[in-house]
Write a protein that holds these residues in place. Structure first.
Motif, mmCIF file in Angstrom:
data_model
loop_
_atom_site.group_PDB
_atom_site.id
_atom_site.type_symbol
_atom_site.label_atom_id
_atom_site.label_comp_id
_atom_site.label_asym_id
_atom_site.label_seq_id
_atom_site.Cartn_x
_atom_site.Cartn_y
_atom_site.Cartn_z
ATOM 1 N N LYS A 2 0.057 0.079 5.206
ATOM 2 C CA LYS A 2 -1.002 -0.844 4.779
ATOM 3 C C LYS A 2 -2.340 -0.468 5.417
ATOM 4 O O LYS A 2 -3.370 -0.443 4.744
ATOM 5 N N ASN A 5 -3.726 2.641 3.757
ATOM 6 C CA ASN A 5 -4.251 2.303 2.431
ATOM 7 C C ASN A 5 -5.600 1.610 2.517
ATOM 8 O O ASN A 5 -6.507 1.918 1.737
ATOM 9 N N TRP A 9 -8.999 3.214 1.021
ATOM 10 C CA TRP A 9 -9.741 2.581 -0.071
ATOM 11 C C TRP A 9 -11.135 2.143 0.344
ATOM 12 O O TRP A 9 -12.079 2.250 -0.444
ATOM 13 N N LYS A 118 -2.063 9.161 3.386
ATOM 14 C CA LYS A 118 -1.408 8.314 2.381
ATOM 15 C C LYS A 118 -0.354 9.120 1.615
ATOM 16 O O LYS A 118 0.769 8.655 1.404
ATOM 17 N N GLN A 122 3.656 8.400 1.630
ATOM 18 C CA GLN A 122 4.350 8.163 0.366
ATOM 19 C C GLN A 122 5.519 9.135 0.199
ATOM 20 O O GLN A 122 6.588 8.750 -0.245
#
Length: 133
Positions: A2, A5, A9, A118, A122
């Motif tokens: 989190k 991310n 962003w 990220k 993933q």
């Protein structure tokens, strides 16, 4: 994941907004933009081209997938900013005139680094990350 991310962003959106702001200003003919381009040694025809390329780069950053295109967008933004700083320095402008451009490098760097973090996270979550490399 989190935290990665959120950081990704935040900086990607800051980069996109900065590039879009610059692009929109370049697409709308204005005396100030043309004077600046003339001052740093470019004709007025360069500004619309750079603006279109910036818009395409922002799209490449924000659209999921297409990692190679995203790499090119990061490279293009980096080259754009390097060229801008070099041009201002080459004509003898003081640091105060081009120092704000350096903030763009921060946006690019943090967005790029966290994009790769990220991707790595993933891949680990999907069991596709090779820890031997």
């Amino acid at each position: 994941m989190k935290k990665v991310n959120i950081i990704y962003w935040v900086f990607t959106i800051l980069l996109a907004v900065a590039m879009l702001f610059s692009a929109i200003g370049g697409l709308m003919p204005n005396a100030e933009g043309e004077a600046m381009m003339k001052h740093i040694g470019y004709g007025p025809h360069v500004l619309p081209l750079l603006s279109i390329l910036k818009i395409l780069g922002v799209i490449a950053l924000l659209v999921p997938r297409f990692p190679r295109l995203k790499e090119w967008a990061y490279a293009g933004f980096t080259f754009d900013l390097i060229g801008a700083v070099y041009s201002f320095v080459a004509v003898g402008d003081p640091v105060k005139n081009w120092a704000p451009i350096l903030l763009g490098f921060v946006f690019i760097l943090v967005s790029y680094v966290y994009w790769h973090k990220k991707l790595k996270l993933q891949a680990q979550l999907n069991g596709k990350y090779d820890t031997s490399s």
